[in-house]
Design a protein around this motif. Structure first.
Motif, mmCIF file in Angstrom:
data_model
loop_
_atom_site.group_PDB
_atom_site.id
_atom_site.type_symbol
_atom_site.label_atom_id
_atom_site.label_comp_id
_atom_site.label_asym_id
_atom_site.label_seq_id
_atom_site.Cartn_x
_atom_site.Cartn_y
_atom_site.Cartn_z
ATOM 1 N N GLY A 72 4.018 7.885 6.057
ATOM 2 C CA GLY A 72 2.710 7.830 5.392
ATOM 3 C C GLY A 72 2.299 6.387 5.148
ATOM 4 N N GLU A 73 3.230 5.593 4.678
ATOM 5 C CA GLU A 73 2.951 4.184 4.381
ATOM 6 C C GLU A 73 2.830 3.367 5.667
ATOM 7 O OE1 GLU A 73 4.503 6.102 2.280
ATOM 8 O OE2 GLU A 73 3.622 5.574 0.337
ATOM 9 N N GLN A 74 3.535 3.789 6.703
ATOM 10 C CA GLN A 74 3.435 3.053 7.980
ATOM 11 C C GLN A 74 2.011 3.108 8.505
ATOM 12 O OE1 GLN A 74 6.522 3.552 10.861
ATOM 13 N NE2 GLN A 74 5.291 2.814 12.553
ATOM 14 N N GLY A 112 4.629 0.251 0.879
ATOM 15 C CA GLY A 112 5.290 0.603 -0.365
ATOM 16 C C GLY A 112 6.266 1.747 -0.138
ATOM 17 N N PHE A 113 7.016 2.087 -1.175
ATOM 18 C CA PHE A 113 7.800 3.337 -1.213
ATOM 19 C C PHE A 113 9.050 3.313 -0.352
ATOM 20 C CE2 PHE A 113 7.603 8.062 0.237
ATOM 21 C CZ PHE A 113 8.232 8.560 -0.893
ATOM 22 N N GLN A 114 9.098 2.404 0.670
ATOM 23 C CA GLN A 114 10.212 2.476 1.619
ATOM 24 C C GLN A 114 11.090 1.239 1.612
ATOM 25 O OE1 GLN A 114 8.811 1.241 5.819
ATOM 26 N NE2 GLN A 114 7.352 2.806 5.202
ATOM 27 N N GLU A 171 -1.109 12.474 1.508
ATOM 28 C CA GLU A 171 -0.342 12.394 2.750
ATOM 29 C C GLU A 171 1.158 12.650 2.523
ATOM 30 O OE1 GLU A 171 -1.409 12.514 5.586
ATOM 31 O OE2 GLU A 171 0.223 11.826 6.879
ATOM 32 N N THR A 172 1.714 12.070 1.471
ATOM 33 C CA THR A 172 3.156 12.265 1.245
ATOM 34 C C THR A 172 3.449 13.745 0.986
ATOM 35 O OG1 THR A 172 3.201 10.052 0.304
ATOM 36 C CG2 THR A 172 5.152 11.414 -0.054
ATOM 37 N N ASN A 173 2.585 14.404 0.229
ATOM 38 C CA ASN A 173 2.760 15.850 0.002
ATOM 39 C C ASN A 173 2.693 16.614 1.320
ATOM 40 O OD1 ASN A 173 3.021 15.600 -2.728
ATOM 41 N ND2 ASN A 173 0.862 16.045 -3.173
ATOM 42 N N VAL A 207 0.806 -1.225 0.000
ATOM 43 C CA VAL A 207 0.000 0.000 0.000
ATOM 44 C C VAL A 207 0.834 1.268 0.000
ATOM 45 C CG1 VAL A 207 -2.276 -0.647 0.850
ATOM 46 C CG2 VAL A 207 -0.426 -0.420 2.454
ATOM 47 N N SER A 208 0.278 2.275 -0.673
ATOM 48 C CA SER A 208 0.828 3.634 -0.660
ATOM 49 C C SER A 208 0.280 4.357 0.558
ATOM 50 C CB SER A 208 0.344 4.416 -1.877
ATOM 51 O OG SER A 208 0.903 3.952 -3.051
ATOM 52 N N ALA A 209 0.795 5.536 0.781
ATOM 53 C CA ALA A 209 0.226 6.430 1.787
ATOM 54 C C ALA A 209 -1.150 6.890 1.303
ATOM 55 C CB ALA A 209 1.141 7.627 1.969
ATOM 56 N N MET A 210 -2.012 7.273 2.233
ATOM 57 C CA MET A 210 -3.332 7.812 1.861
ATOM 58 C C MET A 210 -3.112 9.043 0.984
ATOM 59 S SD MET A 210 -5.044 7.343 5.634
ATOM 60 C CE MET A 210 -6.774 7.659 5.277
ATOM 61 N N GLY A 267 11.551 7.279 -4.247
ATOM 62 C CA GLY A 267 11.149 8.333 -5.182
ATOM 63 C C GLY A 267 9.647 8.365 -5.326
ATOM 64 N N ARG A 268 9.101 9.524 -5.755
ATOM 65 C CA ARG A 268 7.655 9.675 -5.844
ATOM 66 C C ARG A 268 7.070 8.601 -6.746
ATOM 67 N NH1 ARG A 268 5.472 14.105 -3.476
ATOM 68 N NH2 ARG A 268 3.803 12.577 -3.272
ATOM 69 N N GLY A 269 5.960 8.068 -6.320
ATOM 70 C CA GLY A 269 5.322 6.990 -7.074
ATOM 71 C C GLY A 269 5.997 5.642 -6.849
ATOM 72 N N GLY A 270 6.894 5.581 -5.871
ATOM 73 C CA GLY A 270 7.743 4.404 -5.690
ATOM 74 C C GLY A 270 7.034 3.145 -5.223
ATOM 75 N N SER A 271 5.793 3.273 -4.755
ATOM 76 C CA SER A 271 5.088 2.058 -4.326
ATOM 77 C C SER A 271 4.835 1.104 -5.491
ATOM 78 C CB SER A 271 3.749 2.405 -3.677
ATOM 79 O OG SER A 271 3.972 3.135 -2.504
ATOM 80 N N ASP A 272 4.711 1.646 -6.684
ATOM 81 C CA ASP A 272 4.577 0.769 -7.861
ATOM 82 C C ASP A 272 5.790 -0.154 -7.942
ATOM 83 O OD1 ASP A 272 2.296 2.124 -8.632
ATOM 84 O OD2 ASP A 272 3.360 3.463 -10.023
ATOM 85 N N THR A 273 6.952 0.456 -7.732
ATOM 86 C CA THR A 273 8.188 -0.322 -7.819
ATOM 87 C C THR A 273 8.271 -1.326 -6.678
ATOM 88 O OG1 THR A 273 9.231 1.505 -8.953
ATOM 89 C CG2 THR A 273 10.703 -0.112 -7.959
HETATM 90 N N1 ASP Z 1 3.400 7.755 -1.214
HETATM 91 C C1 ASP Z 1 4.443 7.898 -2.197
HETATM 92 C C2 ASP Z 1 4.155 9.070 -3.120
HETATM 93 O O1 ASP Z 1 3.159 9.742 -2.961
HETATM 94 C C3 ASP Z 1 4.675 6.662 -2.975
HETATM 95 C C4 ASP Z 1 3.521 6.210 -3.844
HETATM 96 O O2 ASP Z 1 2.382 6.606 -3.608
HETATM 97 O O3 ASP Z 1 3.746 5.430 -4.760
HETATM 98 O O4 ASP Z 1 4.933 9.351 -3.982
#
Ligand code: ASP
Ligand code: MG
Length: 419
Positions: A85-87, A147-149, A58-60, A52-55, A161-167
């Protein structure tokens, strides 16, 4: 296949990795809905790992807090903050699964042991230890992974990096040799163009890893580019789909013969591009290295590079870069390349956009570039720079025409038509 064997195949337990993005877990209600979806998958007899990503937002918000204290925050501390955020969302997701009567355990990056390098804010995954996840699955639990961490060799918390939960999702799927990595988002899949710009953009059913890589690097936001690299390298089938319905989404898979019959699969545009031209520099061996060395040392990523010979042993060197780096880059060039040309001859321009058409079909079809130029010409859109690869053509244009260009290319290549 005999009927019995088909039955067995239909019922074979799969290992399914499901990654949910920020909007899919944006509220408690959404988290409950996702928990039900995970459980439904598990009840079909499959092993389920959830990333899961952050809500959403939240990361912003977290990065914004850090910015209030420091304009240029220390990146190690930034990752400590951003990773929380992911925690929160893994804890909530595990609770929600339990509240629905299921069994689940949350795992943070260091608990799984997603080992990364130490490049804070843009870390790369080096290794994933699957044991904690396997233990949870053997126990009949759903493993809910942040995710992301990740964590570096020294035990520091890192982010991808931003969007890193995909990775995170695709890398975990690769490490576990999962049957599929489902990427859940708020749209039905990968589209022929951004549906917010192009009303008749169409969902693509299947797209090749290579096309997806190009689209991701050329402005499509659905998948972080590194997740596609992972998928391609380890042959993880990726299924991008919506968490708001049960529709079949887009499969990102190795290239198939049928894909070649389609000339162009998608149109994208990037924003915030800038360019620098160094006029009339002397045309001798080694000047390119002299120009790009200071930029590389400063971590500035350049993109389209065009060199054009002019009269008298002189040359014009043009390249694009992110607008955010323009002032810094020009400064560096004025200071360190003063012997190549005067400051007046280093021209900077901003408000540009790179519009691209992508498709494996262009490998075997002539005239795709011509068609693109004709379509842009019809709208009187001037092309400033061009760059191509085997499966894409990009044109740098004035940013104010970017949306028009995307729409008219989408129409011109007939991407709105059902295939
Ligand atoms: N929470 C992180 C972001 O906003 C990672 C992700 O959502 O993939 O970039
Ligand atoms: Mg995302």
């Amino acid at each position: 296949m005999t009927a019995a064997r088909r039955q067995w195949k239909l019922r074979r337990a799969l290992l399914i990795v499901q990654k949910y993005g920020g909007t899919s877990v944006g509220t408690i209600e959404r988290i409950r809905a996702v928990a039900r979806r995970c459980l439904a998958t598990q009840r079909q007899g499959h092993d389920v790992v959830v990333i899961v990503s952050a809500m959403s937002g939240e990361t912003n918000r977290l990065l914004g807090l850090a910015k209030q204290i420091s304009e240029l925050p220390d990146e190690r501390e930034l990752d400590v903050i951003a990773a929380t955020g992911e925690q929160v969302s893994v804890g909530l997701m595990a609770l929600a699964i339990q509240a629905e009567g299921g069994r689940a355990v949350s795992l943070l990056g260091h608990q799984v042991r997603i080992l990364t390098d130490s490049a804070f804010a843009r870390a790369r995954i080096k290794d994933i230890d699957g044991r904690a996840i396997a233990e949870a699955l053997d126990d009949g639990k759903i493993a809910v992974i942040a995710g992301f961490q990740g964590v570096d060799a020294q035990g520091n918390i890192t982010t991808l990096g931003r969007g890193g939960s995909d990775t995170s999702g695709v890398a975990v799927a690769a490490a576990l040799k999962a049957d599929v990595c489902e990427i859940y988002t708020d749209v039905d899949g990968v589209y022929t163009a951004d549906p917010n710009l192009v009303p008749n953009a169409r969902k693509v059913n299947r797209i090749s890893f290579e096309e997806m890589l190009e689209l991701a690097s050329l402005g499509a936001k659905v998948l972080q580019i590194r997740s596609v690299e992972f998928g391609m390298k380890f042959s993880v089938p990726i299924h991008v789909r919506s968490s708001f319905n049960d529709n079949e989404g887009t499969w990102v898979v190795p290239e198939e013969k049928a894909m070649e019959s389609v000339l162009v699969s998608g149109v994208t545009a990037t924003k915030d591009e800038a360019k620098i031209t160094m006029h009339g520099i002397s045309d001798q061996a080694g000047i390119q290295a002299m120009v790009f060395r200071p930029l590389a040392s400063a971590g500035i990523v350049v993109d389209v590079i065009v060199q054009a010979y002019v009269e008298g042993g002189r040359t014009n060197l043009t390249f694009t870069l992110p607008s955010a780096d323009l002032a810094r880059a020009r400064d560096l060039l004025v200071k360190q390349c003063g012997h190549l040309c005067s400051a007046d001859n280093i021209k900077a321009e901003t408000n540009l956009s790179k519009v691209s058409v992508v498709g494996v079909g262009m490998r075997s079809h002539a005239g795709v570039a011509l068609k693109m130029f004709e379509i842009l010409a019809r709208e009187n859109i001037a092309v400033q720079l061009i760059s191509t690869s085997e499966i894409k053509i990009s044109c740098v244009i004035d940013a104010k025409y970017a949306e028009l260009a995307v729409r008219t290319l989408h129409d011109g290549f007939e991407l709105g038509k059902p295939v």
